[in-house]
Scaffold this motif. Structure first.
Motif, short mmCIF file in Angstrom:
data_model
loop_
_atom_site.label_atom_id
_atom_site.label_comp_id
_atom_site.label_asym_id
_atom_site.label_seq_id
_atom_site.Cartn_x
_atom_site.Cartn_y
_atom_site.Cartn_z
N TYR A 153 -33.10 -2.82 -35.72
CA TYR A 153 -32.95 -3.20 -34.31
C TYR A 153 -31.97 -2.28 -33.60
CZ TYR A 153 -31.64 -5.97 -30.22
OH TYR A 153 -31.38 -6.38 -28.94
N TRP A 154 -30.83 -2.02 -34.22
CA TRP A 154 -29.85 -1.12 -33.62
C TRP A 154 -30.41 0.29 -33.47
CZ3 TRP A 154 -25.37 -3.13 -37.17
CH2 TRP A 154 -24.84 -4.30 -36.62
N ALA A 155 -31.09 0.76 -34.51
CA ALA A 155 -31.67 2.10 -34.46
C ALA A 155 -32.72 2.20 -33.35
CB ALA A 155 -32.28 2.47 -35.81
N ALA A 156 -33.52 1.15 -33.18
CA ALA A 156 -34.55 1.15 -32.13
C ALA A 156 -33.92 1.27 -30.75
CB ALA A 156 -35.40 -0.11 -32.23
N ASN A 157 -32.85 0.54 -30.51
CA ASN A 157 -32.17 0.62 -29.22
C ASN A 157 -31.55 1.99 -29.00
OD1 ASN A 157 -32.81 -2.01 -28.54
ND2 ASN A 157 -30.91 -2.86 -29.34
N LEU A 158 -31.00 2.55 -30.07
CA LEU A 158 -30.37 3.86 -29.97
C LEU A 158 -31.40 4.95 -29.70
CD1 LEU A 158 -27.71 5.50 -30.33
CD2 LEU A 158 -28.34 5.74 -32.75
N LEU A 159 -32.58 4.82 -30.31
CA LEU A 159 -33.60 5.86 -30.22
C LEU A 159 -34.59 5.66 -29.06
CD1 LEU A 159 -34.39 6.13 -34.04
CD2 LEU A 159 -33.14 7.80 -32.66
N GLU A 160 -34.47 4.58 -28.35
CA GLU A 160 -35.44 4.29 -27.28
C GLU A 160 -35.54 5.42 -26.25
OE1 GLU A 160 -38.53 2.48 -26.00
OE2 GLU A 160 -37.35 1.51 -27.57
N PRO A 161 -34.45 6.07 -25.89
CA PRO A 161 -34.59 7.17 -24.91
C PRO A 161 -35.35 8.37 -25.47
CG PRO A 161 -32.32 6.34 -24.97
CD PRO A 161 -33.03 5.74 -26.14
N VAL A 162 -35.44 8.48 -26.79
CA VAL A 162 -36.16 9.61 -27.40
C VAL A 162 -37.63 9.23 -27.45
CG1 VAL A 162 -36.30 11.18 -29.37
CG2 VAL A 162 -34.12 10.08 -28.79
N ASP A 163 -38.37 9.51 -26.40
CA ASP A 163 -39.73 8.99 -26.27
C ASP A 163 -40.80 10.03 -26.57
OD1 ASP A 163 -39.31 10.59 -24.13
OD2 ASP A 163 -39.85 9.12 -22.60
N THR A 164 -40.45 11.04 -27.35
CA THR A 164 -41.45 12.08 -27.65
C THR A 164 -41.81 12.16 -29.12
OG1 THR A 164 -39.66 13.71 -27.86
CG2 THR A 164 -40.72 13.50 -25.71
N LEU A 165 -40.94 11.64 -30.00
CA LEU A 165 -41.15 11.83 -31.43
C LEU A 165 -41.97 10.71 -32.07
CD1 LEU A 165 -37.58 13.08 -32.47
CD2 LEU A 165 -39.62 14.44 -31.97
N ASP A 166 -42.24 9.64 -31.33
CA ASP A 166 -42.96 8.52 -31.92
C ASP A 166 -44.48 8.68 -31.86
OD1 ASP A 166 -42.70 8.11 -29.02
OD2 ASP A 166 -43.82 6.26 -29.41
N ILE A 187 -40.85 2.29 -33.13
CA ILE A 187 -41.64 3.17 -33.99
C ILE A 187 -40.75 4.19 -34.68
CG2 ILE A 187 -43.34 5.05 -33.97
CD1 ILE A 187 -44.76 2.48 -33.91
N LEU A 188 -39.83 4.78 -33.94
CA LEU A 188 -38.95 5.80 -34.52
C LEU A 188 -38.03 5.20 -35.58
CD1 LEU A 188 -37.96 7.80 -31.32
CD2 LEU A 188 -39.37 8.60 -33.21
N SER A 189 -37.52 4.01 -35.32
CA SER A 189 -36.60 3.40 -36.28
C SER A 189 -37.30 3.10 -37.60
CB SER A 189 -36.00 2.11 -35.70
OG SER A 189 -36.93 1.04 -35.71
#
Length: 625
Positions: A153-166, A187-189
């Motif tokens: 959950y924490w990783a998903a919130n942290l990575l949400e702005p990175v919207d190209t790698l998923d 997805i990224l997390s």
């Protein structure tokens, strides 16, 4: 040993590969599935990769320690991918196993509970979440504390702005509605955590080296044992389950404890690391027993049985251990005792077997099978050497003490019968301690045993199914068995659907319809054209409206929205590629009307979670009846 053990291993592997004795795969309620390789190319590739690794180990045996450890880490990652390739595309397996509710389940809890209901509410209800996981088939979380989903959950919130790698990860489960509903961060997390798990697992090479060096005083011998880590079958084959991470955490905690018996401040760190690990899983409880026995042994044999020495180190270790648990309790209001007792109760229901006695043997057999008999044989020899030195000469060193406490811990846990089934996966945390114990023997550079260990990797990877695939592979093309509407003329439209926020595009090429006033429905056949897989799993929605009158009064009638996934959810827009032709037939119910009307029908694509719509088209008016 190096004379008799390799031939014995060769015979065992031959019997296992041919399934001559099925009991070699387990029994008494748990047995690993047997399979013949569909093609031998990836098996031969794995064997070749292992030969290259062994050759590199031999060539670099006198090189720098840093290079040898780097070889073990990188080599282990490459061997892991080669082993997975026997079953399927390694990236597909790493992503799918990680996102699976059955094989891991952490991301499922993070998305279904924490993201939807809130973290605090989920943690406050964690014992209930554990109980409900049985019904939802999120089986591992019937016994697990909440740290794994919390990290997702924490990783998903942290990575949400990175919207190209998923985007590229979605192709591996593009027709799974629940997974495709994940946000970019979710997805990224999941995806990159799983894909990088072979690397996380191989980082155990570093604490294995430092622990062995600290105990043996021989850096080259320590590097020898660290390089064995890259060819431990259970670490290679059970990836990306979290059990392949726990050895790294366990041996790192032990290194801190080993420093702590001389410098007490390190005990705080040892307790903190082990406490954090128990927040992920209770299955590492035997590590706590091993630590306790080791500290007691040190106190008895080396610390002069000084009670102050023991009390100080015990206090610091416990303080470090409980700090994260206390933080969880303060935040959620759920006590650690309640979580632990719920886990124990659920565990008892899961491990009920017909014959507990046989599991005293199978408990260790399963672990040893996937640790590799060459490694096991050397570890047993190390324990025997330590025991003889103690009994015959009264000699106890820090290294021998570890060998003795490891042997005692494994015996006690086996006799307890607490784990029944999958102990090869559940008890992987023992293996780093076994490697450290091997350094007591003169066999750390025995090339025949190293070769036997590599052969074990090939046979287990080729012939045993250790992580069953519960999520299916996406179809390669749309369903072709969708029926046609036999009446009605196809109406070309060529309308593009493309979002400004999310990647992907498709088009409506044509459609036809048949109104059926007798049934109060309109049947539609849509013909779509894929252009680029969409990032979001779009549904389609039809709404029909008409203006009429009743008893002279104006009346507007609007149908209930008719919503569906394309092809019954069997081929979502997240799968639609350039060149795909997708045919869909639906039957839309209509409300009753007082007189003949003309329906205005609107077709919209939309994503339920984000409420994004890539397009809307107004279809041809329908005269009814």
């Amino acid at each position: 040993m190096n004379r008799y053990l390799p031939p014995a291993i060769a015979v065992f592997l031959l019997l296992l590969a041919t399934d001559t004795i099925p009991g070699l795969r387990g029994g008494a309620g748990w047995q690993w599935s047997y399979r013949q390789p569909e093609t031998w190319t990836p098996v031969i590739t794995l064997a070749g990769v292992l030969l290259v690794y062994l050759g590199a180990v031999w060539i670099t045996r006198h090189w720098s320690i840093a290079l040898r450890l780097s070889l073990a880490v990188v080599g282990g990652v490459v061997i892991t991918f080669a082993a997975l390739a026997i079953e399927n595309d390694p990236l597909f397996l790493l992503f799918t196993r990680t996102v699976s509710p059955v094989q891991t389940g952490a991301s499922t809890i993070a998305v279904r509970s924490m993201a939807q209901n809130g973290v605090q509410e989920t943690l406050a209800d964690w014992p209930q979440v554990m109980d409900e996981s049985q019904e939802l088939n999120i089986i591992h979380f019937t016994t697990h504390p909440p740290a794994q989903p919390l990290l997702h959950y924490w990783a998903a919130n942290l990575l949400e702005p990175v919207d190209t790698l998923d985007y590229d990860l979605r192709q591996y489960q593009c027709t799974n509605e629940q997974v495709m509903d994940y946000t970019s961060g979710e997805i990224l997390s999941v995806g990159w955590w799983g894909i990088l798990m072979p690397l996380w697992a191989m980082l155990a090479v570093i604490p294995i080296f430092f622990t062995t060096r600290l105990l043996s005083g021989d850096p080259q011998r320590a590097a020898d044992m660290a390089q064995w880590w890259a060819i431990v079958p259970s670490i290679l084959l059970f990836t990306p389950t979290w059990n392949t991470l726990y050895p790294l955490l366990s041996i790192t905690a032990f290194y801190a404890l080993l420093r702590g018996v001389q410098r007490p401040g390190w005990m705080l760190l040892a307790g903190l690391i082990l406490g954090a690990t128990t927040l992920m899983t209770f299955s590492v409880a035997p590590v706590g027993l091993l630590f306790m026995l080791y500290v007691l042994g040190w106190w008895w044999f080396m610390a002069g049985r000084n009670w102050t020495w023991l009390a100080m180190r015990g206090f610091l270790f416990v303080a470090g251990f409980i700090v994260l648990w206390m933080a969880l309790w303060a935040y959620s209001g759920t006590s650690p005792v309640e979580i632990f007792t719920t886990g124990i109760e659920n565990h008892r229901e899961l491990v009920q077997r017909a014959d507990d006695t046989v599991w005293i043997f199978l408990h260790l057999y399963d672990l040893f099978l996937f640790a590799g008999w060459a490694l096991v044989g050397m570890a047993v020899l190390g324990i025997v050497i330590a025991y003889r030195a103690w009994r015959q000469f009264g000699e106890i060193t820090a290294h021998r003490l570890l060998a003795l406490t490891l042997g005692l811990t494994m015996i006690v846990v086996a006799l307890s019968g607490t784990a029944q089934g999958e102990t090869a996966r559940l008890l992987t945390f023992y293996i780093p301690f076994m490697l450290v114990t091997v350094a007591l023997t003169p066999l750390t550079r025995d090339w025949t045993l190293l070769g036997a260990q590599a052969a074990t990797v090939v046979v287990l990877a080729a012939f045993l199914v250790v992580v069953p695939l519960d999520l299916e592979e996406p179809p390669e093309e749309p369903r072709q068995d969708v029926p046609f509407l036999e009446l009605g003329e196809l109406r070309p439209v060529d309308v593009a659907f493309e979002s400004d926020r999310f990647r992907g595009a498709f088009a409506l090429d044509s459609y036809r319809y048949i109104p059926n006033p007798a049934e109060q429905v309109i049947a539609y056949e849509f013909r779509w054209r894929g252009e680029e897989r969409t990032e979001r799993p779009y549904q389609f929605r039809l709404i029909a409206t008409t203006d009429t009158d009743e008893n002279g009064e104006p009346l507007t009638i609007t149908s209930e929205p008719y919503t569906w996934y394309p092809q019954g959810g069997n081929y979502l827009t997240t799968c639609w590629q350039d060149g795909d032709e997708i045919r869909d037939v639906i039957v839309m119910p209509l409300p009753p009307v007082p007189k003949p009307v003309v329906w205005t029908v609107t077709l919209e694509a939309f994503d339920e979670r984000t409420q994004e719509s890539p397009g809307t088209v107004e279809l041809e008016p329908v005269r009814y009846p």
